[in-house]
Design an enzyme around this catalytic site. Sequence first.
Site, PDB file in Angstrom:
ATOM      1  N   ALA A 168      16.409  -8.931  33.942  1.00  0.00           N
ATOM      2  CA  ALA A 168      15.774  -7.810  34.645  1.00  0.00           C
ATOM      3  C   ALA A 168      16.692  -6.590  34.647  1.00  0.00           C
ATOM      4  CB  ALA A 168      15.445  -8.217  36.072  1.00  0.00           C
TER       5      ALA A 168
ATOM      6  N   TYR B 159      18.997  -5.969  32.472  1.00  0.00           N
ATOM      7  CA  TYR B 159      19.066  -5.494  31.093  1.00  0.00           C
ATOM      8  C   TYR B 159      17.856  -4.602  30.781  1.00  0.00           C
ATOM      9  CZ  TYR B 159      19.888  -5.570  26.059  1.00  0.00           C
ATOM     10  OH  TYR B 159      20.136  -5.202  24.762  1.00  0.00           O
ATOM     11  N   ASP B 160      16.667  -5.065  31.216  1.00  0.00           N
ATOM     12  CA  ASP B 160      15.441  -4.291  30.998  1.00  0.00           C
ATOM     13  C   ASP B 160      15.533  -2.920  31.632  1.00  0.00           C
ATOM     14  OD1 ASP B 160      14.137  -6.119  29.528  1.00  0.00           O
ATOM     15  OD2 ASP B 160      13.015  -6.997  31.192  1.00  0.00           O
TER      16      ASP B 160
ATOM     17  N   GLU C  52      -1.326 -11.477 -19.427  1.00  0.00           N
ATOM     18  CA  GLU C  52      -0.652 -12.663 -18.867  1.00  0.00           C
ATOM     19  C   GLU C  52      -1.528 -13.296 -17.795  1.00  0.00           C
ATOM     20  OE1 GLU C  52       2.773 -11.026 -16.924  1.00  0.00           O
ATOM     21  OE2 GLU C  52       3.367  -9.887 -18.688  1.00  0.00           O
TER      22      GLU C  52
ATOM     23  N   LYS D  31      -2.683 -14.502 -14.293  1.00  0.00           N
ATOM     24  CA  LYS D  31      -2.302 -14.043 -12.953  1.00  0.00           C
ATOM     25  C   LYS D  31      -2.115 -15.290 -12.091  1.00  0.00           C
ATOM     26  CE  LYS D  31      -3.627 -10.854  -9.292  1.00  0.00           C
ATOM     27  NZ  LYS D  31      -3.413 -11.755  -8.179  1.00  0.00           N
TER      28      LYS D  31
ATOM     29  N   ASP E  14      -1.594 -17.674  -9.062  1.00  0.00           N
ATOM     30  CA  ASP E  14      -2.027 -17.567  -7.667  1.00  0.00           C
ATOM     31  C   ASP E  14      -1.003 -18.233  -6.757  1.00  0.00           C
ATOM     32  OD1 ASP E  14      -3.518 -16.995  -5.503  1.00  0.00           O
ATOM     33  OD2 ASP E  14      -5.118 -18.446  -5.899  1.00  0.00           O
TER      34      ASP E  14
ATOM     35  N   ARG F  51       7.626 -10.645  -0.729  1.00  0.00           N
ATOM     36  CA  ARG F  51       7.086  -9.305  -0.890  1.00  0.00           C
ATOM     37  C   ARG F  51       6.950  -8.584   0.455  1.00  0.00           C
ATOM     38  NH1 ARG F  51       2.108  -6.872  -0.764  1.00  0.00           N
ATOM     39  NH2 ARG F  51       1.920  -5.122  -2.169  1.00  0.00           N
TER      40      ARG F  51
ATOM     41  N   GLU G 160       6.408 -15.256  -9.562  1.00  0.00           N
ATOM     42  CA  GLU G 160       5.533 -15.924  -8.605  1.00  0.00           C
ATOM     43  C   GLU G 160       6.016 -17.343  -8.315  1.00  0.00           C
ATOM     44  OE1 GLU G 160       3.223 -13.710  -7.955  1.00  0.00           O
ATOM     45  OE2 GLU G 160       1.559 -14.737  -6.946  1.00  0.00           O
TER      46      GLU G 160
ATOM     47  N   TYR H 173       7.850 -12.647 -14.333  1.00  0.00           N
ATOM     48  CA  TYR H 173       7.005 -11.751 -15.133  1.00  0.00           C
ATOM     49  C   TYR H 173       7.329 -10.271 -14.947  1.00  0.00           C
ATOM     50  CZ  TYR H 173       4.532 -11.924 -10.671  1.00  0.00           C
ATOM     51  OH  TYR H 173       4.230 -11.896  -9.333  1.00  0.00           O
TER      52      TYR H 173
ATOM     53  N   LYS I  16      -0.986  -5.333 -19.037  1.00  0.00           N
ATOM     54  CA  LYS I  16       0.061  -4.318 -18.825  1.00  0.00           C
ATOM     55  C   LYS I  16       0.258  -3.520 -20.107  1.00  0.00           C
ATOM     56  CE  LYS I  16       2.385  -7.592 -15.803  1.00  0.00           C
ATOM     57  NZ  LYS I  16       3.490  -8.504 -15.575  1.00  0.00           N
TER      58      LYS I  16
ATOM     59  N   LYS J 133      -9.896 -10.077 -12.619  1.00  0.00           N
ATOM     60  CA  LYS J 133     -10.071 -11.268 -11.783  1.00  0.00           C
ATOM     61  C   LYS J 133     -11.190 -12.173 -12.319  1.00  0.00           C
ATOM     62  CE  LYS J 133      -8.008 -11.347  -8.066  1.00  0.00           C
ATOM     63  NZ  LYS J 133      -8.005 -10.536  -6.903  1.00  0.00           N
TER      64      LYS J 133
ATOM     65  N   CYS K   9     -26.361  -1.210  21.863  1.00  0.00           N
ATOM     66  CA  CYS K   9     -25.077  -1.873  21.579  1.00  0.00           C
ATOM     67  C   CYS K   9     -25.025  -3.173  22.378  1.00  0.00           C
ATOM     68  CB  CYS K   9     -23.924  -0.958  21.968  1.00  0.00           C
ATOM     69  SG  CYS K   9     -22.330  -1.807  21.960  1.00  0.00           S
TER      70      CYS K   9
ATOM     71  N   CYS L 192     -22.099  -2.838  25.241  1.00  0.00           N
ATOM     72  CA  CYS L 192     -22.081  -1.942  26.406  1.00  0.00           C
ATOM     73  C   CYS L 192     -23.482  -1.425  26.753  1.00  0.00           C
ATOM     74  CB  CYS L 192     -21.127  -0.766  26.175  1.00  0.00           C
ATOM     75  SG  CYS L 192     -21.707   0.423  24.959  1.00  0.00           S
TER      76      CYS L 192
ATOM     77  N   CYS M 265     -22.772   2.469  17.909  1.00  0.00           N
ATOM     78  CA  CYS M 265     -22.880   2.496  19.362  1.00  0.00           C
ATOM     79  C   CYS M 265     -22.491   3.896  19.827  1.00  0.00           C
ATOM     80  CB  CYS M 265     -21.933   1.450  19.942  1.00  0.00           C
ATOM     81  SG  CYS M 265     -21.470   1.778  21.643  1.00  0.00           S
TER      82      CYS M 265
ATOM     83  N   CYS N  78     -17.282   2.037  25.676  1.00  0.00           N
ATOM     84  CA  CYS N  78     -17.663   0.748  25.081  1.00  0.00           C
ATOM     85  C   CYS N  78     -16.419  -0.141  24.950  1.00  0.00           C
ATOM     86  CB  CYS N  78     -18.298   0.962  23.710  1.00  0.00           C
ATOM     87  SG  CYS N  78     -18.688  -0.593  22.889  1.00  0.00           S
TER      88      CYS N  78
HETATM   89  S1  IVH Z   1       2.776  -7.763 -12.320  1.00  0.00           S
HETATM   90  C1  IVH Z   1       3.801  -3.622 -10.318  1.00  0.00           C
HETATM   91  N1  IVH Z   1       2.135 -10.042 -13.384  1.00  0.00           N
HETATM   92  O1  IVH Z   1      -0.397 -10.508  -8.408  1.00  0.00           O
HETATM   93  C2  IVH Z   1       3.049  -4.897 -10.206  1.00  0.00           C
HETATM   94  N2  IVH Z   1       1.761  -9.788 -11.047  1.00  0.00           N
HETATM   95  O2  IVH Z   1      -2.327  -8.753  -7.080  1.00  0.00           O
HETATM   96  C3  IVH Z   1       3.817  -6.056 -10.697  1.00  0.00           C
HETATM   97  N3  IVH Z   1       0.881 -11.782  -9.955  1.00  0.00           N
HETATM   98  O3  IVH Z   1       1.832  -8.955  -6.207  1.00  0.00           O
HETATM   99  C4  IVH Z   1       3.026  -7.285 -10.685  1.00  0.00           C
HETATM  100  N4  IVH Z   1       0.821 -13.052 -11.737  1.00  0.00           N
HETATM  101  O4  IVH Z   1       2.277 -11.403  -6.841  1.00  0.00           O
HETATM  102  C5  IVH Z   1       2.169  -9.330 -12.261  1.00  0.00           C
HETATM  103  N5  IVH Z   1       1.675 -12.009 -14.496  1.00  0.00           N
HETATM  104  C6  IVH Z   1       1.711 -11.312 -13.367  1.00  0.00           C
HETATM  105  C7  IVH Z   1       1.285 -11.842 -12.123  1.00  0.00           C
HETATM  106  C8  IVH Z   1       1.318 -11.035 -10.988  1.00  0.00           C
HETATM  107  C9  IVH Z   1       0.587 -12.988 -10.433  1.00  0.00           C
HETATM  108  C10 IVH Z   1       0.694 -11.376  -8.534  1.00  0.00           C
HETATM  109  C11 IVH Z   1       1.863 -10.644  -7.935  1.00  0.00           C
HETATM  110  C12 IVH Z   1       1.292  -9.345  -7.424  1.00  0.00           C
HETATM  111  C13 IVH Z   1      -0.161  -9.682  -7.321  1.00  0.00           C
HETATM  112  C14 IVH Z   1      -1.025  -8.449  -7.374  1.00  0.00           C
END
Ligand code: IVH
Length: 705
Positions: free
Chosen positions: A44, A46-47, A126, A128, A130, A149, A184, A236, A300, A324, A429, A432, A447, A453
């Site tokens: 107390a 300290y606060d 490349e 992507k 997950d 990140r 990743e 990557y 890329k 995607k 609404c 409210c 609303c 609200c």
């Molecule tokens: S390049 C400047 N390459 O996807 C951006 N990202 O949705 C550099 N990820 O945050 C990212 N595979 O975590 C890159 N072959 C790949 C990837 C990749 C998965 C992820 C990465 C990024 C997220 C973006």
Amino acid sequence: MAALTDVDQLNEKLAKAELTRLAKDMAQADVAYHQKDAPEISDAEYDTLKQRNLLIESRFPNLRRKDSPTDKTGAPVSSGFSKVKHAVAMMSLGNAFTDEDVIEFDSRIRKFLNVDRDKPLEYTSEPKIDGLSLSLRYEQGILVQAATRGDGETGEDVTANALTITDIPPKIQTPLDILEVRGEVYMAHTDFAALNESQMKNENKLFANPRNAAAGSLRQLDSQITKSRPLKFFAYAWGQVSEPLAETQSAVLARLTALGFSVNPLAATCANPAELIQHYNSIELARASLGYDIDGVVYKVSNLGLQSRLGFRTNTPRWAIAHKFPAELASTIVEDIEIQVGRTGALSPVARLKSVTVGGVVVSNATLHNEDYIKGLDSKGAPIRGGHDIRIGDWVTIYRAGDVIPKVKGVDISRRPDWAVPFEFPEKCPQCGSDAIREEGEAVARCSGGLICPAQAVEKLKHFVSRAAFDIDGMGSKQIESFYKDGWIAHPADIFELQGLYGSSNLQQLKNREGWGAKSAERLFAAIDDKRNIPMNRLIFALGIRHVGESTALTLSRHYNDWETFNVAMKNSFEHSGVDWEVLNGIDGVGTVMAAALVDYFNEPKMSAALNRLVVLLNVQNVAVPSIQGSTVAGKKVVFTGTLEKMTRAEAKARAEGLGAKVSGSVSAKTDIVIAGPGAGSKRKKAEDLGIKIVSEDEWLTLIG
Ligand code: IVH
């Protein structure tokens, strides 16, 4: 209010002396508490010191000490990991969903660089992965830091855990003093299944999917636990490097392989969008047999020189995109339709679904957008889903795209029960009782209750503490709802006064609340204090002004530099006219609708009173303009006009911004330099009249080096 008056009467000299004394006393108390585990004063007490310090600082901001106790929370970072500021921000990627999006990506790049369609432009493609991204910092070849990140700017230090991953070499043979390798962390399907099996045996919580399992395993406070989890890593990308790694993306990948990193074997080079799409299709076919999760393909631009010319938008590169895979679908029943009231008063219908698993995640809600959407109409009144409406009792197909809230794709009329009736959208609404008003041409009903609200107030507060805004650890939706219900907080400023200005009576109260203890209460107050230092862009975003998202908040912060200048400019524009109004409208990315929303917010008496109350409790930090080292134009307001001959307008603008200049579309008394090419007309004339420096494109290029 005795203490306030007391502080107001302090003169600068006394205030300075008191701040010095408070800093000393609190530093001594910190050492006793944290290092010797032998507190010398009560919590107390300290606060009280802390609040006194804060109060004096808010009255005499110029006296704030470099080692101000306000900047120290004393409490450990809530997650238990220390924070790491990335030397180079970790960006995310823009998305493409269709072949057309890919073709457009290529066209955008060609247009930006002025490369004709018949000229070659090489890409890498490349998978992507997950998982979750990790940045590995090597100094003189030794791994010195591994960071997640986080929000892209600041992540968490997980070095000890990263060192347990066999794909991550603790040492590499490289002449580079500094090399940050990015990639990743992920978990293979078989390892995920085995982990869940053992979780089940030990009656521990199961992981929803391999990505969650990887994240949960990497973020263990005990690295022995991480070690027991079979994590993998694909490299990557890179962050800070003391020398360029290579000339192309594929050469970088080869170099990373040579250094001992795992690089995905399916990466390929492609010469055009058709080859990219072909590669995407082949990877989609292989997806099921890879043994680990991927959620798309990343394209890329291969040449790193071109990558650097293309640069970045606010938080995504122009030179890369994620294509995607289509979202997974699932069928389920709509058990109910509820109306949620958002922070701007928008009434959003949500389908409550019989739980179903989609892509490894259990889903029980889906967004229904608005009244027309439920009826089976799009924003222009044209039929969607074959014009079928959605009713309680209907079977629907739902999908998840990315991490967003699931959506309804279709409705199966053949399975509609006899009792199902069309949904009646409310005219009031539900929270409210105020009228719900749907303006001409608007899809959304709102609303009209405004500040009365409760739902709007709570949603505004939730937005305020959300991750991209104030991101207060321990203050989530649940806490906001319960504090609001009990009358503890109604406006954002209340959060920063929650602790009580004159002591810790609220701490006592919080400790006594259900679900709270001494530790969690103290942690929450420390987390709140921690956020009194807030970057300007986060504050602007947190206000929840309509049309103002994260990216605009950052643009505005960079443009106006400091809170006071921004605040004054918004106030000066109250009539939607004048120099400041023109400057605001001239900022790239700010349209008239957004400008009006901003200015109206700052000039609405209640909003502005609440804002003033909030700002004195904070220390709003200016946001650095990126990469301005050695720049001759950092902070300068520039306008391009006429034809540019050496580069496209987009590239000129991106380059100027990369050097810290602020590019505007219109000339005003605040403009520093006008770059005028052939054909420049009224803007050049205006600059001449105002006596502003006018340079040619060549002179500009010499100026920026
Ligand atoms: S390049 C400047 N390459 O996807 C951006 N990202 O949705 C550099 N990820 O945050 C990212 N595979 O975590 C890159 N072959 C790949 C990837 C990749 C998965 C992820 C990465 C990024 C997220 C973006």
